[in-house]
Design a protein around this motif. Structure first.
Motif, PDB file in Angstrom:
ATOM      1  N   GLU A  93      51.514  12.038 -71.132  1.00  0.00           N
ATOM      2  CA  GLU A  93      50.556  11.664 -71.920  1.00  0.00           C
ATOM      3  C   GLU A  93      50.983  12.137 -73.478  1.00  0.00           C
ATOM      4  O   GLU A  93      50.668  11.373 -74.284  1.00  0.00           O
ATOM      5  N   ASP A  94      51.186  13.355 -73.290  1.00  0.00           N
ATOM      6  CA  ASP A  94      51.482  13.929 -74.729  1.00  0.00           C
ATOM      7  C   ASP A  94      52.444  13.203 -75.441  1.00  0.00           C
ATOM      8  O   ASP A  94      52.566  12.725 -76.653  1.00  0.00           O
ATOM      9  N   LEU A  95      53.812  12.944 -74.545  1.00  0.00           N
ATOM     10  CA  LEU A  95      54.691  12.291 -75.327  1.00  0.00           C
ATOM     11  C   LEU A  95      54.798  10.541 -75.309  1.00  0.00           C
ATOM     12  O   LEU A  95      55.141   9.891 -76.301  1.00  0.00           O
ATOM     13  N   THR A  96      53.912   9.977 -74.604  1.00  0.00           N
ATOM     14  CA  THR A  96      53.687   8.524 -74.356  1.00  0.00           C
ATOM     15  C   THR A  96      52.496   7.909 -75.083  1.00  0.00           C
ATOM     16  O   THR A  96      52.334   6.793 -75.443  1.00  0.00           O
ATOM     17  N   LYS A  97      51.339   8.566 -74.675  1.00  0.00           N
ATOM     18  CA  LYS A  97      50.117   8.442 -75.007  1.00  0.00           C
ATOM     19  C   LYS A  97      49.747   7.181 -74.043  1.00  0.00           C
ATOM     20  O   LYS A  97      48.810   6.338 -74.333  1.00  0.00           O
ATOM     21  N   LYS A  98      50.289   6.955 -72.885  1.00  0.00           N
ATOM     22  CA  LYS A  98      50.115   5.913 -71.995  1.00  0.00           C
ATOM     23  C   LYS A  98      49.460   6.296 -70.746  1.00  0.00           C
ATOM     24  O   LYS A  98      49.396   5.448 -69.700  1.00  0.00           O
ATOM     25  N   VAL A  99      49.294   7.701 -70.427  1.00  0.00           N
ATOM     26  CA  VAL A  99      48.788   8.098 -69.087  1.00  0.00           C
ATOM     27  C   VAL A  99      47.414   8.350 -69.260  1.00  0.00           C
ATOM     28  O   VAL A  99      47.017   9.054 -69.799  1.00  0.00           O
ATOM     29  N   GLY A 100      46.658   7.542 -68.404  1.00  0.00           N
ATOM     30  CA  GLY A 100      45.380   7.576 -68.510  1.00  0.00           C
ATOM     31  C   GLY A 100      44.543   8.622 -67.533  1.00  0.00           C
ATOM     32  O   GLY A 100      45.376   9.452 -66.948  1.00  0.00           O
ATOM     33  N   VAL A 101      43.182   8.782 -68.145  1.00  0.00           N
ATOM     34  CA  VAL A 101      42.743  10.266 -67.387  1.00  0.00           C
ATOM     35  C   VAL A 101      42.815   9.983 -66.012  1.00  0.00           C
ATOM     36  O   VAL A 101      42.706  11.099 -65.140  1.00  0.00           O
ATOM     37  N   LYS A 102      42.674   8.891 -65.351  1.00  0.00           N
ATOM     38  CA  LYS A 102      42.444   8.819 -63.836  1.00  0.00           C
ATOM     39  C   LYS A 102      43.724   9.240 -63.311  1.00  0.00           C
ATOM     40  O   LYS A 102      43.805   9.870 -62.195  1.00  0.00           O
ATOM     41  N   MET A 103      44.882   8.832 -64.039  1.00  0.00           N
ATOM     42  CA  MET A 103      46.296   9.196 -63.475  1.00  0.00           C
ATOM     43  C   MET A 103      46.436  10.742 -63.593  1.00  0.00           C
ATOM     44  O   MET A 103      46.980  11.230 -62.559  1.00  0.00           O
ATOM     45  N   ARG A 104      46.099  11.245 -64.576  1.00  0.00           N
ATOM     46  CA  ARG A 104      46.086  12.713 -64.721  1.00  0.00           C
ATOM     47  C   ARG A 104      45.266  13.623 -63.647  1.00  0.00           C
ATOM     48  O   ARG A 104      45.667  14.577 -63.133  1.00  0.00           O
ATOM     49  N   LEU A 105      44.131  12.859 -63.469  1.00  0.00           N
ATOM     50  CA  LEU A 105      43.305  13.621 -62.456  1.00  0.00           C
ATOM     51  C   LEU A 105      43.784  13.638 -61.145  1.00  0.00           C
ATOM     52  O   LEU A 105      43.762  14.512 -60.280  1.00  0.00           O
ATOM     53  N   PHE A 106      44.425  12.334 -60.656  1.00  0.00           N
ATOM     54  CA  PHE A 106      44.946  12.235 -59.419  1.00  0.00           C
ATOM     55  C   PHE A 106      46.368  13.116 -59.296  1.00  0.00           C
ATOM     56  O   PHE A 106      46.378  13.780 -58.313  1.00  0.00           O
ATOM     57  N   LEU A 107      46.976  13.267 -60.312  1.00  0.00           N
ATOM     58  CA  LEU A 107      48.258  14.083 -60.220  1.00  0.00           C
ATOM     59  C   LEU A 107      47.868  15.504 -60.028  1.00  0.00           C
ATOM     60  O   LEU A 107      48.536  16.495 -59.342  1.00  0.00           O
ATOM     61  N   THR A 108      46.771  15.962 -60.655  1.00  0.00           N
ATOM     62  CA  THR A 108      46.409  17.439 -60.652  1.00  0.00           C
ATOM     63  C   THR A 108      45.786  17.538 -59.248  1.00  0.00           C
ATOM     64  O   THR A 108      45.943  18.727 -58.700  1.00  0.00           O
ATOM     65  N   ALA A 109      45.004  16.796 -58.710  1.00  0.00           N
ATOM     66  CA  ALA A 109      44.555  16.579 -57.415  1.00  0.00           C
ATOM     67  C   ALA A 109      45.556  16.994 -56.385  1.00  0.00           C
ATOM     68  O   ALA A 109      45.606  17.473 -55.454  1.00  0.00           O
ATOM     69  N   LEU A 110      46.688  16.080 -56.643  1.00  0.00           N
ATOM     70  CA  LEU A 110      48.077  16.180 -55.837  1.00  0.00           C
ATOM     71  C   LEU A 110      48.629  17.614 -56.097  1.00  0.00           C
ATOM     72  O   LEU A 110      49.107  17.996 -54.981  1.00  0.00           O
ATOM     73  N   SER A 111      48.464  18.374 -57.070  1.00  0.00           N
ATOM     74  CA  SER A 111      49.062  19.607 -57.258  1.00  0.00           C
ATOM     75  C   SER A 111      48.035  20.612 -56.390  1.00  0.00           C
ATOM     76  O   SER A 111      48.759  21.450 -55.841  1.00  0.00           O
ATOM     77  N   ALA A 112      46.944  20.385 -56.557  1.00  0.00           N
ATOM     78  CA  ALA A 112      45.610  20.982 -55.641  1.00  0.00           C
ATOM     79  C   ALA A 112      46.244  21.106 -54.195  1.00  0.00           C
ATOM     80  O   ALA A 112      46.218  22.152 -53.409  1.00  0.00           O
ATOM     81  N   GLY A 113      46.450  19.889 -53.734  1.00  0.00           N
ATOM     82  CA  GLY A 113      46.990  19.620 -52.162  1.00  0.00           C
ATOM     83  C   GLY A 113      48.176  20.210 -51.954  1.00  0.00           C
ATOM     84  O   GLY A 113      48.440  20.764 -50.918  1.00  0.00           O
ATOM     85  N   VAL A 114      49.151  20.353 -52.952  1.00  0.00           N
ATOM     86  CA  VAL A 114      50.468  21.122 -52.605  1.00  0.00           C
ATOM     87  C   VAL A 114      50.183  22.452 -52.593  1.00  0.00           C
ATOM     88  O   VAL A 114      50.606  23.291 -51.597  1.00  0.00           O
ATOM     89  N   ALA A 115      49.209  22.994 -53.186  1.00  0.00           N
ATOM     90  CA  ALA A 115      48.987  24.386 -53.567  1.00  0.00           C
ATOM     91  C   ALA A 115      48.420  24.926 -52.113  1.00  0.00           C
ATOM     92  O   ALA A 115      48.440  25.836 -51.550  1.00  0.00           O
ATOM     93  N   GLY A 116      47.376  23.887 -51.969  1.00  0.00           N
ATOM     94  CA  GLY A 116      46.635  24.299 -50.392  1.00  0.00           C
ATOM     95  C   GLY A 116      47.483  24.247 -49.304  1.00  0.00           C
ATOM     96  O   GLY A 116      47.404  24.966 -48.462  1.00  0.00           O
ATOM     97  N   PHE A 117      48.556  23.391 -49.353  1.00  0.00           N
ATOM     98  CA  PHE A 117      49.417  23.486 -48.203  1.00  0.00           C
ATOM     99  C   PHE A 117      50.337  24.643 -48.041  1.00  0.00           C
ATOM    100  O   PHE A 117      50.699  25.211 -47.129  1.00  0.00           O
TER     101      PHE A 117
END
Length: 360
Positions: A93-117
């Motif tokens: 998002e910082d580089l392209t200004k095209k990554v919406g908040v929903k996608m950023r939240l999804f990717l962060t939730a994915l990170s949480a899932g990886v950390a949980g595992f």
């Protein structure tokens, strides 16, 4: 201390090279929008400070590679791996200004899932009657953990509005986590806290007070994710730590997010729509700023002064959390008192009934 020093130096050096070659990359790394409702800078500024933080954290963890405490090193290593989706989504998002908040939240939730595992970092108990029963069900505690981590990470992005605001608040929170981790002898969490403290301190050197570089979404989501995961690990690995300790140390960014959603819903605006009515922006406009002065140096000074008001506010939650990290009821009461104080302060500023002791 070696971890903090290593993380600080690497973050500092990376920041030097980013700024030294700013003209080469600012066309795609710079914050060129000087007119947005949440913008207070007057020149193009690189918004890739998250790279400084990530490099510092990696250095702080790697310096302990030959440490006899392999478990502590592994916690940091796996947290870095887990953080990548959250960080890369924000950086994109910082580089392209095209990554919406929903996608950023999804990717962060994915990170949480990886950390949980990888680290068994799941919230299965938050000391709330009724909710704890539901959190015994795997699909619910997995979903709840991912939602909570994504929400906390986004809340740090939300308060990242002035030089040194989100970064210094993060330092306060990480110091609180490190203190409690030391008390319970959890050296994995202590090491990861120290790495983040050094890395963020290196970033703050360039960011405060004049804002030579911004944290960006990559940095804010990385820091928010890192703090959220350390909080989860701290309470799941150490039963002596109350589940309300993480809530209290993070209540400023969390409640800022909740109150922002409330404000926007009342005004019938989309909850994700940016505005200029956050508490830090209200303090800037109605307490700190001189509307008659448009000098760039003066604006930078007012920007940095505004952050100090919010640092004091954050202390009102972090200090009692450090003192009473074992005591659920005191932590709950302190959380309620903080939220009450926040609402009182916000409405006092909105209605121009600012206490004399807050005025400059």
């Amino acid at each position: 201390m070696l971890t903090i020093f290593s993380a600080f130096i690497i973050s500092l050096v990376v920041g030097f090279f980013v700024l030294h070659h700013q003209e080469t990359h600012q066309s795609f790394t710079g914050d060129n929008d000087l007119t947005g409702v949440q913008k207070f800078h007057t020149t193009v500024v690189p918004r890739i400070g998250g790279i400084l933080v990530l490099m510092g954290i990696i250095a702080g963890i790697l310096i302990r590679y030959f440490s006899p405490d392999v478990g502590a090193f592994n916690v940091g290593k796996l947290l870095i791996v887990s953080a990548m989706p959250a960080f890369l989504g924000g950086l994109a998002e910082d580089l392209t200004k095209k990554v919406g908040v929903k996608m950023r939240l999804f990717l962060t939730a994915l990170s949480a899932g990886v950390a949980g595992f990888l680290l068994d970092a799941w919230l299965t108990d938050i000391q709330v009657v009724g909710v704890d029963f539901l959190l015994t069900i795997p699909i619910i505690y997995v979903a709840f953990t991912c939602f909570a981590v994504a929400g906390v990470a986004n809340s740090f992005n939300l308060i990242d509005g002035f030089n040194g605001l989100a970064s210094v608040v993060s330092l306060m929170i990480l110091l609180a986590i490190a203190y409690v981790a030391f008390q319970v002898r959890d050296y994995g969490i202590l090491l990861s806290s120290f790495a983040a403290i050094g890395a963020i301190a290196g970033f703050v050197f360039w960011n405060y007070p004049k804002g030579a570089i911004f944290l960006g979404d990559g940095g804010a989501y990385l820091i928010g994710f890192w703090i959220a995961e350390l909080c989860i690990l701290l309470v799941t690995r150490n039963s002596a730590v109350s589940k309300w300790f993480p809530m209290l140390i993070c209540i400023y960014p969390i409640f800022e997010t909740i109150f922002t959603i409330y404000r926007r819903l009342v005004k019938r605006l989309h909850p994700g729509m940016p505005d200029a009515n956050h508490l830090h922006q209200m303090i800037f406009r109605r307490i700190v700023s001189d509307p008659s002065n448009n000098d760039a140096d003066q604006l930078a000074k007012e920007n940095s002064i505004t952050s100090a008001y919010l640092w004091f506010l954050a202390c009102l939650s972090v200090i009692p959390a450090i003192l009473f990290w074992q005591y659920k009821w005191i932590l709950q009461l302190s959380t309620a008192l903080f939220c009450t104080a926040y609402i009182w302060l916000y409405w006092a500023i909105v209605r121009f009934k600012i206490p004399a002791w807050l005025s400059r």
